[in-house]
Design a protein around this motif. Structure first.
Motif, PDB file in Angstrom:
ATOM      1  N   GLN A 178       0.830  -1.198   0.000  1.00  0.00           N
ATOM      2  CA  GLN A 178       0.000   0.000   0.000  1.00  0.00           C
ATOM      3  C   GLN A 178       0.870   1.255   0.000  1.00  0.00           C
ATOM      4  O   GLN A 178       0.642   2.184  -0.767  1.00  0.00           O
TER       5      GLN A 178
ATOM      6  N   ILE B  15     -12.684 -11.683   4.988  1.00  0.00           N
ATOM      7  CA  ILE B  15     -11.583 -10.782   4.639  1.00  0.00           C
ATOM      8  C   ILE B  15     -10.404 -11.575   4.090  1.00  0.00           C
ATOM      9  O   ILE B  15      -9.787 -11.177   3.096  1.00  0.00           O
TER      10      ILE B  15
ATOM     11  N   SER C 254      -5.886  -0.670   2.454  1.00  0.00           N
ATOM     12  CA  SER C 254      -6.033   0.108   3.682  1.00  0.00           C
ATOM     13  C   SER C 254      -7.075  -0.527   4.605  1.00  0.00           C
ATOM     14  O   SER C 254      -6.850  -0.671   5.811  1.00  0.00           O
ATOM     15  N   GLU C 255      -8.203  -0.915   4.041  1.00  0.00           N
ATOM     16  CA  GLU C 255      -9.264  -1.557   4.835  1.00  0.00           C
ATOM     17  C   GLU C 255      -8.783  -2.875   5.423  1.00  0.00           C
ATOM     18  O   GLU C 255      -9.039  -3.167   6.598  1.00  0.00           O
ATOM     19  N   TRP C 256      -8.107  -3.677   4.611  1.00  0.00           N
ATOM     20  CA  TRP C 256      -7.629  -4.977   5.084  1.00  0.00           C
ATOM     21  C   TRP C 256      -6.627  -4.821   6.220  1.00  0.00           C
ATOM     22  O   TRP C 256      -6.686  -5.558   7.206  1.00  0.00           O
TER      23      TRP C 256
ATOM     24  N   HIS D 215      -5.986  -1.494  -5.963  1.00  0.00           N
ATOM     25  CA  HIS D 215      -6.516  -2.024  -4.704  1.00  0.00           C
ATOM     26  C   HIS D 215      -6.098  -1.201  -3.480  1.00  0.00           C
ATOM     27  O   HIS D 215      -6.172  -1.686  -2.358  1.00  0.00           O
TER      28      HIS D 215
ATOM     29  N   ASP E 269      -6.442  -2.368   8.345  1.00  0.00           N
ATOM     30  CA  ASP E 269      -7.215  -1.981   9.537  1.00  0.00           C
ATOM     31  C   ASP E 269      -7.943  -3.179  10.139  1.00  0.00           C
ATOM     32  O   ASP E 269      -7.997  -3.332  11.360  1.00  0.00           O
ATOM     33  N   GLU E 270      -8.520  -4.012   9.285  1.00  0.00           N
ATOM     34  CA  GLU E 270      -9.242  -5.196   9.761  1.00  0.00           C
ATOM     35  C   GLU E 270      -8.293  -6.190  10.441  1.00  0.00           C
ATOM     36  O   GLU E 270      -8.641  -6.782  11.458  1.00  0.00           O
TER      37      GLU E 270
ATOM     38  N   GLY F 251      -7.478   1.258  -1.809  1.00  0.00           N
ATOM     39  CA  GLY F 251      -8.529   1.395  -0.797  1.00  0.00           C
ATOM     40  C   GLY F 251      -8.744   0.117  -0.028  1.00  0.00           C
ATOM     41  O   GLY F 251      -8.883   0.124   1.210  1.00  0.00           O
ATOM     42  N   GLN F 252      -8.766  -0.997  -0.744  1.00  0.00           N
ATOM     43  CA  GLN F 252      -8.957  -2.286  -0.086  1.00  0.00           C
ATOM     44  C   GLN F 252      -7.766  -2.635   0.798  1.00  0.00           C
ATOM     45  O   GLN F 252      -7.949  -3.180   1.889  1.00  0.00           O
TER      46      GLN F 252
END
Length: 92
Positions: A20, A53, A82-84, A77, A86-87, A79-80
């Motif tokens: 990322q 996830i 970053s989300e992953w 990817h 965080d998850e 945005g994804q």
């Protein structure tokens, strides 16, 4: 000595964070993502939200390992990723 589940999540997070941040990566990293996710998915202690996830991350790694333009794949990817990341913090 095998990696613990926490170590696997930490390594997965590191790889995804680097991709990322740098907007680039290697096929070897994508293959490592696939192996880590497979190992984590086999673990029966993973809850359903984590499994969902991990399936998304696995597809990302699998597609990335086979793409001709990995840097574009990573950029698409962002945005994804970053989300992953965080998850993953919730599970590690």
């Amino acid at each position: 000595m095998p990696l613990s589940q926490q170590d696997q999540f930490s390594l997965l997070k590191d790889i995804l964070t680097n991709q990322q941040t740098d907007c680039c990566g290697s096929v070897a990293e994508c293959e490592q993502v696939e192996r880590l996710v497979k190992s984590l998915m086999i673990n029966m202690d993973i809850d359903q939200s984590a499994l969902t996830i991990l399936e998304e991350i696995y597809r990302y790694g699998q597609t990335g390992a086979g793409t001709a333009d990995l840097d574009s794949h990573i950029s698409e990817h962002q945005g994804q990723l970053s989300e992953w990341v965080d998850e993953i913090d919730q599970y590690s």
